[in-house]
Design a protein around this motif. Structure first.
Motif, PDB file in Angstrom:
ATOM      1  N   THR A   1     118.876  85.345 -14.420  1.00 41.19           N
ATOM      2  CA  THR A   1     120.220  84.773 -14.530  1.00 41.19           C
ATOM      3  C   THR A   1     121.206  85.551 -13.674  1.00 41.19           C
ATOM      4  O   THR A   1     122.068  84.959 -13.002  1.00 41.19           O
ATOM      5  CB  THR A   1     120.682  84.785 -16.002  1.00 41.19           C
TER       6      THR A   1
ATOM      7  N   ASP B   1     123.638  84.379 -10.562  1.00 48.97           N
ATOM      8  CA  ASP B   1     125.070  84.702 -10.515  1.00 48.97           C
ATOM      9  C   ASP B   1     125.434  85.356  -9.191  1.00 48.97           C
ATOM     10  O   ASP B   1     126.403  84.958  -8.527  1.00 48.97           O
ATOM     11  CB  ASP B   1     125.432  85.641 -11.671  1.00 48.97           C
TER      12      ASP B   1
ATOM     13  N   SER C   1     126.997  81.623 -15.226  1.00 51.40           N
ATOM     14  CA  SER C   1     126.048  81.949 -16.299  1.00 51.40           C
ATOM     15  C   SER C   1     126.088  80.908 -17.407  1.00 51.40           C
ATOM     16  O   SER C   1     125.037  80.471 -17.902  1.00 51.40           O
ATOM     17  CB  SER C   1     126.359  83.336 -16.870  1.00 51.40           C
TER      18      SER C   1
ATOM     19  N   ILE D   1     123.582  85.617 -21.671  1.00 54.23           N
ATOM     20  CA  ILE D   1     124.745  85.565 -20.773  1.00 54.23           C
ATOM     21  C   ILE D   1     125.422  86.925 -20.698  1.00 54.23           C
ATOM     22  O   ILE D   1     125.733  87.426 -19.608  1.00 54.23           O
ATOM     23  CB  ILE D   1     125.741  84.485 -21.249  1.00 54.23           C
TER      24      ILE D   1
END
Length: 368
Positions: A98, A102, A119, A314
């Motif tokens: 993730t 980003d 995210s 996240i």
């Protein structure tokens, strides 16, 4: 939920490729220079041995998942501890992927967009896919696969005029040592991380085809990566590939046909996003499934932890690394060892303990 052998094969191909298109070429190129393509071939050969080992473990209890037969082989609490550590490995992997997304989007495509927004959007669809289940993820992979193949073919064809064969010379300049060092990464990221498929062996309809389909899927995914690494060296040269943060993206920027077809690097971005999404969604589903099995929740089909785990991912993705250069350093220097623990050492441990238990059972029968 059950999936067919064809869906399983496609899922293996896309998960094997995963996020490797964007950053992987730099690691073998740094070690093996122009022989990075040889390192990728060696990585494929070793990787198929790892896949064979994974299949061997999966055949011990084909109706159980990795976490379930870890408890059966090692005992309840040691098995739960191994399962929990395996889920921690998946959690860190999901968070790192993730963060890669980003960093890539905020540096290359959407520089004015906050990381948190990207995210939320990405993990939102990952959580949705996990809640909908394995069958939906497999069907999504089936839908995305021809799109990926088409884009990959277009990318390779468009790069053909930029190929310079002298970029592969001299072959074996540094001998086998740098090639073997480079092959460590090309084994770990595409193939060792496929150990997660041990969690869905009971969900495959044609169980007798699992081993064959697993090896075919991993081989096809590996061939795609070999071709991509080779084209990267041929077009950019070993120095530029080794010293680029996103060599795959830099490669796609080289497309220029008649000064008309150019600046279509979004093709690579879409390919990478498709394969990374399938990999992260699959990992996230497995992490939730594993947590339900460890906690022995009877009505856990709807994955009650999906939403809170998504929010935790996240937050952790923003804390896991200060910048992309740090992630690449960790991935190249340390991550293959982490992959090796769960894809090689853990299966070997399970096989060894299973073998010991079998011997002791035979001795008990003979003594009685």
């Amino acid at each position: 939920m059950k999936i067919g052998a064809r869906q399983f094969t496609i899922l293996v191909i896309l998960v094997t490729i995963g996020d490797s298109l964007l950053v992987l070429p730099a690691i073998p190129a740094f070690e093996a220079k122009q022989d990075a393509w040889i390192a990728a071939i060696v990585g494929l050969i070793i990787g198929l041995v790892v896949i064979y080992l994974i299949c061997t473990v999966g055949k011990l209890y084909p109706q159980l998942t990795l976490i379930q037969y870890s408890e059966k082989i090692l005992g309840k609490w040691p098995g739960k501890m191994v399962g929990f550590l395996f889920l921690c490995y998946l959690f860190v992997s999901i968070s790192t992927h993730t963060r890669e997304i980003d960093d890539f989007f905020t540096t290359e495509i959407l520089p004015n967009t906050p990381m948190m927004a990207i995210s939320f959007l990405f993990i939102g669809i990952v959580v949705m896919a996990a809640i909908l289940g394995l069958e939906v993820i497999a069907r999504s992979a089936e839908l995305f696969f021809p799109i990926f193949l088409t884009l990959f073919f277009v990318l390779i064809v468009c790069l053909t005029p930029q190929i310079e064969l002298q970029n592969l010379q001299p072959i074996f300049e540094g001998g086998m040592k740098p090639i073997l060092r480079g092959s460590f990464a090309t084994t770990a990221f595409p193939f060792m991380e496929d150990v997660v498929f041990l969690m869905i062996f009971p969900n495959i309809i044609q169980a007798e085809k699992i081993k064959k389909r697993f090896i075919i899927g991993a081989m096809l995914g590996g061939i795609v990566l070999i071709l991509f690494i080779t084209v990267s060296i041929l077009v950019l040269g070993p120095y530029d590939v080794a010293n680029s943060i996103y060599p795959g993206y830099a490669l796609s920027k080289k497309i220029n046909i008649g000064n008309f077809i150019q600046r279509i690097e979004i093709i690579l971005a879409v390919m990478w996003l498709l394969t990374t999404y399938i990999k992260v969604a699959f990992y996230f589903y497995i992490m939730n499934l594993g947590l339900v099995q460890i906690m022995e929740i009877k009505n856990g089909k709807n994955l009650p932890f999906a939403l809170p785990l998504g929010l935790i991912v996240i937050v952790f993705s923003l804390l896991v690394s200060p910048h992309i250069a740090y992630i690449i350093h960790v991935i190249s220097a340390y991550w293959p060892f982490l992959d090796g623990v769960y894809s090689v050492l853990l299966p070997l441990l399970l096989l060894f303990v299973y073998w010991l238990r079998k011997i002791f059972k035979k001795q008990d029968k003979w003594s009685s």
